[in-house]
Design a protein around this motif. Sequence first.
Motif, PDB file in Angstrom:
ATOM      1  N   LYS A 139       2.774  -6.394  -4.932  1.00  0.00           N
ATOM      2  CA  LYS A 139       2.555  -6.831  -3.547  1.00  0.00           C
ATOM      3  C   LYS A 139       2.674  -8.346  -3.426  1.00  0.00           C
ATOM      4  O   LYS A 139       3.309  -8.857  -2.502  1.00  0.00           O
ATOM      5  CB  LYS A 139       1.173  -6.393  -3.057  1.00  0.00           C
ATOM      6  N   SER A 175       5.585 -10.286  -1.348  1.00  0.00           N
ATOM      7  CA  SER A 175       5.102 -11.117  -0.239  1.00  0.00           C
ATOM      8  C   SER A 175       5.596 -12.556  -0.340  1.00  0.00           C
ATOM      9  O   SER A 175       5.839 -13.213   0.663  1.00  0.00           O
ATOM     10  CB  SER A 175       3.580 -11.108  -0.190  1.00  0.00           C
ATOM     11  N   LEU A 217       7.355  -2.655   0.109  1.00  0.00           N
ATOM     12  CA  LEU A 217       6.071  -2.440   0.770  1.00  0.00           C
ATOM     13  C   LEU A 217       6.307  -1.631   2.036  1.00  0.00           C
ATOM     14  O   LEU A 217       7.233  -1.904   2.789  1.00  0.00           O
ATOM     15  CB  LEU A 217       5.412  -3.778   1.119  1.00  0.00           C
ATOM     16  N   ASP A 218       5.450  -0.621   2.267  1.00  0.00           N
ATOM     17  CA  ASP A 218       5.570   0.173   3.481  1.00  0.00           C
ATOM     18  C   ASP A 218       4.866  -0.520   4.640  1.00  0.00           C
ATOM     19  O   ASP A 218       4.426  -1.665   4.510  1.00  0.00           O
ATOM     20  CB  ASP A 218       5.059   1.605   3.264  1.00  0.00           C
ATOM     21  N   GLU A 219       4.759   0.164   5.774  1.00  0.00           N
ATOM     22  CA  GLU A 219       4.164  -0.421   6.978  1.00  0.00           C
ATOM     23  C   GLU A 219       2.723  -0.867   6.761  1.00  0.00           C
ATOM     24  O   GLU A 219       2.263  -1.824   7.351  1.00  0.00           O
ATOM     25  CB  GLU A 219       4.206   0.562   8.156  1.00  0.00           C
ATOM     26  N   GLU A 220       1.986  -0.143   5.907  1.00  0.00           N
ATOM     27  CA  GLU A 220       0.583  -0.486   5.637  1.00  0.00           C
ATOM     28  C   GLU A 220       0.437  -1.458   4.466  1.00  0.00           C
ATOM     29  O   GLU A 220      -0.651  -1.631   3.940  1.00  0.00           O
ATOM     30  CB  GLU A 220      -0.224   0.793   5.353  1.00  0.00           C
ATOM     31  N   LYS A 221       1.545  -2.027   4.017  1.00  0.00           N
ATOM     32  CA  LYS A 221       1.579  -2.984   2.900  1.00  0.00           C
ATOM     33  C   LYS A 221       1.188  -2.354   1.572  1.00  0.00           C
ATOM     34  O   LYS A 221       0.652  -3.021   0.687  1.00  0.00           O
ATOM     35  CB  LYS A 221       0.693  -4.209   3.177  1.00  0.00           C
ATOM     36  N   ASN A 222       1.478  -1.061   1.404  1.00  0.00           N
ATOM     37  CA  ASN A 222       1.278  -0.374   0.132  1.00  0.00           C
ATOM     38  C   ASN A 222       2.606  -0.325  -0.609  1.00  0.00           C
ATOM     39  O   ASN A 222       3.674  -0.266   0.007  1.00  0.00           O
ATOM     40  CB  ASN A 222       0.764   1.053   0.350  1.00  0.00           C
TER      41      ASN A 222
END
Length: 176
Positions: free
Chosen positions: A37, A41, A51-56
């Motif tokens: 992550k 980032s 990373l998906d929409e939920e930042k996972n």
Amino acid sequence: MCKKLTVAYGDYIGSRMVGWCVFNGKDYGFISDKAVKARISQGDLVNGLTLDEEKNVAIDKTFTKSLMGKSGLSFNPITAADDEDDEPVMNKYYALVKVVKSKEGTAYHFITSRCGYEVFTEEQVKSMLAILDMGGVQMGADGSLVVHGAVDVEEASGDQNKAQGGSKEREGGVQK
């Protein structure tokens, strides 16, 4: 210039993800989801993950359809959450890390989920794509190979594309 990693496999203890085995262009290492992550980032590339929409952390479907996960001594396919009903049949994963073009032809450099490094010709890659998913390269509609934009493509200089190593002639224990 950003740093680039390529995922070889996910590392599990039982059913809990503990990290990712990654190739940095020279050797293999392990990083956690938190490190993935942070790298993504800050603009670094982690080929195979996004990373998906939920930042996972999730499988980057533009790079590959699935990855391999290792738990103990066994490897099993990891698929994206929306592809769980279409589980791939594979026991080894290949991810393209470099393409070298030369007068003799194009060489495709892959890492494997077994921490190997293998080089294939265009015909070999096309044959393998007919039976399994490979990261970083797909078969185009016209039968040509489509290389992912994050994979290095370079021109060979001199003998760069030739096999390394091998035996050298020795005479009396001294190398010629």
